[in-house]
Design a protein around this motif. Structure first.
Motif, PDB file in Angstrom:
ATOM      1  N   LEU A 110      42.036  17.089  -9.407  1.00 28.75           N
ATOM      2  CA  LEU A 110      41.550  16.905  -8.038  1.00 28.75           C
ATOM      3  C   LEU A 110      40.485  15.821  -7.987  1.00 28.75           C
ATOM      4  CD1 LEU A 110      41.235  20.639  -6.916  1.00 28.75           C
ATOM      5  CD2 LEU A 110      42.841  18.976  -5.998  1.00 28.75           C
ATOM      6  N   HIS A 111      39.596  15.806  -8.986  1.00 34.47           N
ATOM      7  CA  HIS A 111      38.570  14.768  -9.038  1.00 34.47           C
ATOM      8  C   HIS A 111      39.204  13.407  -9.313  1.00 34.47           C
ATOM      9  CE1 HIS A 111      35.240  12.356 -10.743  1.00 34.47           C
ATOM     10  NE2 HIS A 111      34.486  13.058  -9.930  1.00 34.47           N
ATOM     11  N   HIS A 112      40.206  13.385 -10.172  1.00 39.48           N
ATOM     12  CA  HIS A 112      40.859  12.126 -10.532  1.00 39.48           C
ATOM     13  C   HIS A 112      41.592  11.509  -9.340  1.00 39.48           C
ATOM     14  CE1 HIS A 112      43.039   9.236 -13.053  1.00 39.48           C
ATOM     15  NE2 HIS A 112      44.134   9.576 -12.401  1.00 39.48           N
ATOM     16  N   THR A 113      42.367  12.317  -8.635  1.00 39.95           N
ATOM     17  CA  THR A 113      43.158  11.770  -7.516  1.00 39.95           C
ATOM     18  C   THR A 113      42.307  11.582  -6.273  1.00 39.95           C
ATOM     19  OG1 THR A 113      43.827  13.985  -6.760  1.00 39.95           O
ATOM     20  CG2 THR A 113      45.252  12.878  -8.366  1.00 39.95           C
ATOM     21  N   GLY A 114      41.359  12.485  -6.049  1.00 42.25           N
ATOM     22  CA  GLY A 114      40.550  12.421  -4.850  1.00 42.25           C
ATOM     23  C   GLY A 114      41.321  12.829  -3.607  1.00 42.25           C
ATOM     24  N   LEU A 115      40.581  13.047  -2.541  1.00 41.82           N
ATOM     25  CA  LEU A 115      41.158  13.391  -1.241  1.00 41.82           C
ATOM     26  C   LEU A 115      41.180  12.138  -0.387  1.00 41.82           C
ATOM     27  CD1 LEU A 115      42.103  15.763   0.613  1.00 41.82           C
ATOM     28  CD2 LEU A 115      39.725  15.966   1.363  1.00 41.82           C
ATOM     29  N   PRO A 116      42.342  11.732   0.160  1.00 44.52           N
ATOM     30  CA  PRO A 116      42.387  10.507   0.983  1.00 44.52           C
ATOM     31  C   PRO A 116      41.367  10.576   2.116  1.00 44.52           C
ATOM     32  CG  PRO A 116      44.600  11.374   0.616  1.00 44.52           C
ATOM     33  CD  PRO A 116      43.651  12.409   0.102  1.00 44.52           C
ATOM     34  N   TRP A 117      40.582   9.530   2.244  1.00 45.62           N
ATOM     35  CA  TRP A 117      39.488   9.565   3.225  1.00 45.62           C
ATOM     36  C   TRP A 117      39.343   8.189   3.863  1.00 45.62           C
ATOM     37  CZ3 TRP A 117      36.759  14.257   3.573  1.00 45.62           C
ATOM     38  CH2 TRP A 117      35.771  14.297   4.558  1.00 45.62           C
ATOM     39  N   ARG A 118      39.436   8.150   5.194  1.00 44.15           N
ATOM     40  CA  ARG A 118      39.278   6.913   5.951  1.00 44.15           C
ATOM     41  C   ARG A 118      37.823   6.757   6.356  1.00 44.15           C
ATOM     42  NH1 ARG A 118      43.783   5.214   9.001  1.00 44.15           N
ATOM     43  NH2 ARG A 118      42.273   3.957  10.171  1.00 44.15           N
ATOM     44  N   ALA A 119      37.122   5.826   5.694  1.00 43.54           N
ATOM     45  CA  ALA A 119      35.712   5.610   6.007  1.00 43.54           C
ATOM     46  C   ALA A 119      35.532   5.115   7.440  1.00 43.54           C
ATOM     47  CB  ALA A 119      35.110   4.614   5.017  1.00 43.54           C
ATOM     48  N   ASP A 120      36.488   4.302   7.942  1.00 42.67           N
ATOM     49  CA  ASP A 120      36.355   3.796   9.306  1.00 42.67           C
ATOM     50  C   ASP A 120      36.479   4.918  10.325  1.00 42.67           C
ATOM     51  OD1 ASP A 120      39.051   4.099   8.555  1.00 42.67           O
ATOM     52  OD2 ASP A 120      39.739   2.658  10.065  1.00 42.67           O
ATOM     53  N   VAL A 121      37.366   5.877  10.069  1.00 45.67           N
ATOM     54  CA  VAL A 121      37.499   7.020  10.981  1.00 45.67           C
ATOM     55  C   VAL A 121      36.236   7.877  10.940  1.00 45.67           C
ATOM     56  CG1 VAL A 121      38.805   9.126  11.452  1.00 45.67           C
ATOM     57  CG2 VAL A 121      40.009   7.026  10.789  1.00 45.67           C
ATOM     58  N   HIS A 122      35.708   8.098   9.743  1.00 47.06           N
ATOM     59  CA  HIS A 122      34.480   8.891   9.607  1.00 47.06           C
ATOM     60  C   HIS A 122      33.333   8.209  10.355  1.00 47.06           C
ATOM     61  CE1 HIS A 122      31.967  11.577   6.734  1.00 47.06           C
ATOM     62  NE2 HIS A 122      31.292  11.351   7.848  1.00 47.06           N
ATOM     63  N   ASP A 123      33.202   6.905  10.188  1.00 44.37           N
ATOM     64  CA  ASP A 123      32.145   6.176  10.894  1.00 44.37           C
ATOM     65  C   ASP A 123      32.310   6.294  12.405  1.00 44.37           C
ATOM     66  OD1 ASP A 123      29.908   4.045  10.874  1.00 44.37           O
ATOM     67  OD2 ASP A 123      31.477   3.098  12.100  1.00 44.37           O
ATOM     68  N   ALA A 124      33.553   6.236  12.883  1.00 42.85           N
ATOM     69  CA  ALA A 124      33.797   6.368  14.324  1.00 42.85           C
ATOM     70  C   ALA A 124      33.408   7.760  14.829  1.00 42.85           C
ATOM     71  CB  ALA A 124      35.266   6.081  14.629  1.00 42.85           C
ATOM     72  N   ILE A 125      33.670   8.801  14.014  1.00 45.12           N
ATOM     73  CA  ILE A 125      33.277  10.163  14.390  1.00 45.12           C
ATOM     74  C   ILE A 125      31.765  10.239  14.522  1.00 45.12           C
ATOM     75  CG2 ILE A 125      33.181  12.556  13.582  1.00 45.12           C
ATOM     76  CD1 ILE A 125      35.865  11.996  12.137  1.00 45.12           C
ATOM     77  N   LEU A 126      31.049   9.702  13.552  1.00 44.05           N
ATOM     78  CA  LEU A 126      29.590   9.743  13.587  1.00 44.05           C
ATOM     79  C   LEU A 126      29.044   8.952  14.768  1.00 44.05           C
ATOM     80  CD1 LEU A 126      28.821   9.290   9.772  1.00 44.05           C
ATOM     81  CD2 LEU A 126      28.827  11.415  11.082  1.00 44.05           C
ATOM     82  N   THR A 127      29.628   7.796  15.005  1.00 45.18           N
ATOM     83  CA  THR A 127      29.158   6.968  16.117  1.00 45.18           C
ATOM     84  C   THR A 127      29.390   7.664  17.452  1.00 45.18           C
ATOM     85  OG1 THR A 127      29.603   4.948  14.853  1.00 45.18           O
ATOM     86  CG2 THR A 127      29.395   4.724  17.242  1.00 45.18           C
ATOM     87  N   GLN A 128      30.542   8.300  17.603  1.00 50.67           N
ATOM     88  CA  GLN A 128      30.847   9.016  18.840  1.00 50.67           C
ATOM     89  C   GLN A 128      29.879  10.177  19.064  1.00 50.67           C
ATOM     90  OE1 GLN A 128      34.459  11.308  18.729  1.00 50.67           O
ATOM     91  NE2 GLN A 128      34.769  11.148  20.941  1.00 50.67           N
ATOM     92  N   ARG A 129      29.536  10.904  18.012  1.00 46.87           N
ATOM     93  CA  ARG A 129      28.702  12.100  18.151  1.00 46.87           C
ATOM     94  C   ARG A 129      27.212  11.781  18.131  1.00 46.87           C
ATOM     95  NH1 ARG A 129      28.837  16.162  19.537  1.00 46.87           N
ATOM     96  NH2 ARG A 129      28.823  17.790  17.949  1.00 46.87           N
ATOM     97  N   LEU A 130      26.811  10.762  17.347  1.00 47.11           N
ATOM     98  CA  LEU A 130      25.385  10.520  17.124  1.00 47.11           C
ATOM     99  C   LEU A 130      24.878   9.222  17.732  1.00 47.11           C
ATOM    100  CD1 LEU A 130      25.345  11.495  13.337  1.00 47.11           C
ATOM    101  CD2 LEU A 130      24.486  12.892  15.220  1.00 47.11           C
ATOM    102  N   GLY A 131      25.792   8.298  18.025  1.00 50.02           N
ATOM    103  CA  GLY A 131      25.382   6.957  18.428  1.00 50.02           C
ATOM    104  C   GLY A 131      25.555   6.005  17.264  1.00 50.02           C
ATOM    105  N   PRO A 132      25.311   4.716  17.472  1.00 51.29           N
ATOM    106  CA  PRO A 132      25.482   3.731  16.391  1.00 51.29           C
ATOM    107  C   PRO A 132      24.591   4.049  15.196  1.00 51.29           C
ATOM    108  CG  PRO A 132      25.202   2.650  18.526  1.00 51.29           C
ATOM    109  CD  PRO A 132      24.896   4.092  18.750  1.00 51.29           C
TER     110      PRO A 132
END
Length: 546
Positions: free
Chosen positions: A155-177
């Motif tokens: 699990l550590h080797h393969t990792g979980l697919p993660w979209r940093a751009d989507v995560h940033d958009a979630i934070l921006t939407q909820r918290l602001g820039p």
């Protein structure tokens, strides 16, 4: 067949030894994390292993081996061995990686594994198992725990697919820039200003300081003793709504904000480190990144790669089903057939509503002695006498300071020094209440230990079976790496798994996960008719699974 891995194999190149060896070999090594990550990096997968560190901990504490010389021996270096990290620590945002220097002597320093003899430890463990009261169960537990260590490293080797751009958009939407370092995001700052206004507090009030905020609430005439959600919800004051929102957004920023994103997501993957058996019941824990506490609102960032998809599977009401199987309570097993066990409990006539069934069963397994759970417990005990008797017996054993065991033989820890001191002073009137409190508390722990620990064993068996079955499905496409073209486990959360798979193989993956769940039930409980049904969803984003 065991083959012990030691320094000779390291010197000879372990990857070549394993690649050229018999695939049926069970590799015995001191710690999976010390050896397996390097093999995976070299493109080598291990089918079977025996983790001596994990097995040592189980055999030292199991009631099935308590009479053996292995369990009765004084504590030694194997008892003090901490798990090796699964990989290098994540980079600290803003800091350059440490340069290798002439006087960097880290590799030359003695490590915790130096001087340990894995071959001698394996012989001692095999002798302890052979002399155990139920060798078959212990062998299964050790094999499952070691398979779990292989899964955790993968699990550590393969990792979980993660979209940093989507995560940033979630934070921006909820918290602001994203704000400059050290400043609050705009949404949090606006809420902080509003909270000060409603409390008539000075501009220096920091809502992140619990003592300062609690004092400001009291100065405003709001008589709360804590900042807990449940206490604040009882308060009739306009500050409650913005304060609750501030707390929620602050948790998001602290637990999974931009700093988390910079630290834990690299190359499109979230790689936390799982700790197998990190909880005394056998459940896993994690080091860094909060892998076992991913909130729903950030799961939108878990997105499958192009041409791939996510298959998410979780078992419904795992612990009550395990309790039914352990206790051989036919009525309770019947309540779980066909789907929702809580609905089946209602149909049995034990309780009137599904909510009462859930509250009552959770109370029975976790020691709920007040409210609705206490009210329905007598009815549950009449309808499911063997199941309720099993957890009650475990609670009484804990209250007496005894060790209890999971289905496969993992032993509970003994009560600590505080419990012993409380019992010693129990005849003193001033200490009697404290002794009773410790007694009840440890009884609640052992009551749940037997169920939660056995559920963790079922999950290990499920993981091991799923790992084997997914590998057998073969490859789809081309690419480099052990799992580049194969469906593979990407995330695990107690009773839930996420598989990252080529989209064309999703139906096969779903079928194999269901078969693995049924196999886990058979391996633990034989032909006893208890079901472990899965809810399976094929999605592009983890957030869409539920």
């Amino acid at each position: 067949m065991f083959q012990v891995v030691g320094e000779a194999e390291r010197a000879g190149g372990l990857s070549a030894v394993v690649r050229d060896g018999d695939p049926e070999t069970r590799w015995a090594w001191d710690d999976t994390n010390r050896w397996y990550p390097g093999l995976l990096d070299d493109g080598v997968r291990v089918e079977r292993a025996h983790d001596l560190r994990l097995a040592h901990a189980i055999l030292r504490r199991s009631p099935l081996t308590a009479h053996t010389p292995f369990a009765r021996a004084p504590a030694g270096p194997w008892d003090r061995l901490e798990p090796a990290p699964a990989g290098p620590p994540p980079p600290v945002p803003g800091l350059a990686p440490k340069a290798e220097g002439l006087f960097d002597l880290d590799d030359a320093s003695p490590g915790p594994y130096d001087g340990l003899d894995p071959a001698a430890e394996l012989r001692a463990q095999e002798a302890a198992v052979a002399d155990a009261r139920d060798p078959g169960r212990l062998r299964f537990l050790l094999a499952a725990e070691s398979a779990g260590a292989l899964v955790a490293a993968e699990l550590h080797h393969t990792g979980l697919p993660w979209r940093a751009d989507v995560h940033d958009a979630i934070l921006t939407q909820r918290l602001g820039p994203r704000p400059p370092f050290g400043q609050r995001p705009a949404r949090l700052e606006a809420l902080a200003v509003r909270i000060r206004e409603l409390l008539d507090a000075p501009p220096t009030l920091n809502p992140d300081s619990h003592p300062s905020l609690l004092k400001a609430l009291q100065y405003a005439g709001i008589g709360v003793r804590s900042l807990s959600q449940w206490e604040l919800m009882e308060v009739q004051h306009p500050v409650v709504e913005p304060l609750m929102e501030y707390k929620k957004l602050s948790r998001l920023l602290t637990a999974n904000g931009w700093n988390w994103l910079d630290t834990w997501v690299r190359d499109g993957r979230f790689r936390s480190e799982y700790v197998v058996g990190g909880v005394v019941t056998g459940r896993w824990s994690s080091v860094g990144g909060g892998a076992l506490q991913l909130p729903k609102e950030v799961r939108r960032a878990v997105v499958a790669d192009p041409g791939w998809t996510l298959v998410v599977a979780d078992v419904a009401q795992l612990e009550p089903r395990v309790l039914a199987a352990m206790s051989r309570d036919d009525a309770m097993a019947a309540a779980g057939r066909g789907g929702d066990m809580y609905a089946g409990i209602v149909a049995s006539g034990a309780v009137a509503t599904r909510d009462l069934a859930k509250v009552g069963m959770l109370g029975a397994m976790y020691g709920g002695t007040t409210g609705a759970s206490a009210q329905v417990l007598p009815s549950l005990a009449r309808t499911f006498p063997r199941a309720i008797a099993l957890v009650e017996d475990a609670a009484r054993a804990g209250e007496r300071g005894e060790v209890v065991s999971t289905w496969l033989g993992r032993g509970s820890p003994r009560p600590g020094a505080d419990w012993e001191r409380a019992q010693a002073g129990a005849y003193d009137a001033d200490d009697g209440a404290r002794a009773r409190s410790y007694t009840r508390s440890f009884g609640r722990f052992t009551r749940n230990f037997v169920v939660q620990g056995t559920a963790a064993e079922w999950a290990l068996a499920w993981l091991a079976s799923a790992r084997r079955r997914l590998w057998a499905l073969g490859e789809h496409g081309t690419g480099d790496g052990v799992f580049a073209n194969r469906p593979h486990l990407a995330f695990f959360l107690h009773d839930e798994v996420v598989v990252h798979t080529p989209a064309a193989m999703a139906d096969d993956v779903a079928r194999e996960l269901r078969e693995a769940a049924a196999e886990a039930g058979r391996l633990l409980f034989g032909d006893y008719p208890v079901e472990f049904p899965l809810t399976v969803a094929t999605v592009d984003s983890y957030a869409d699974a539920k």
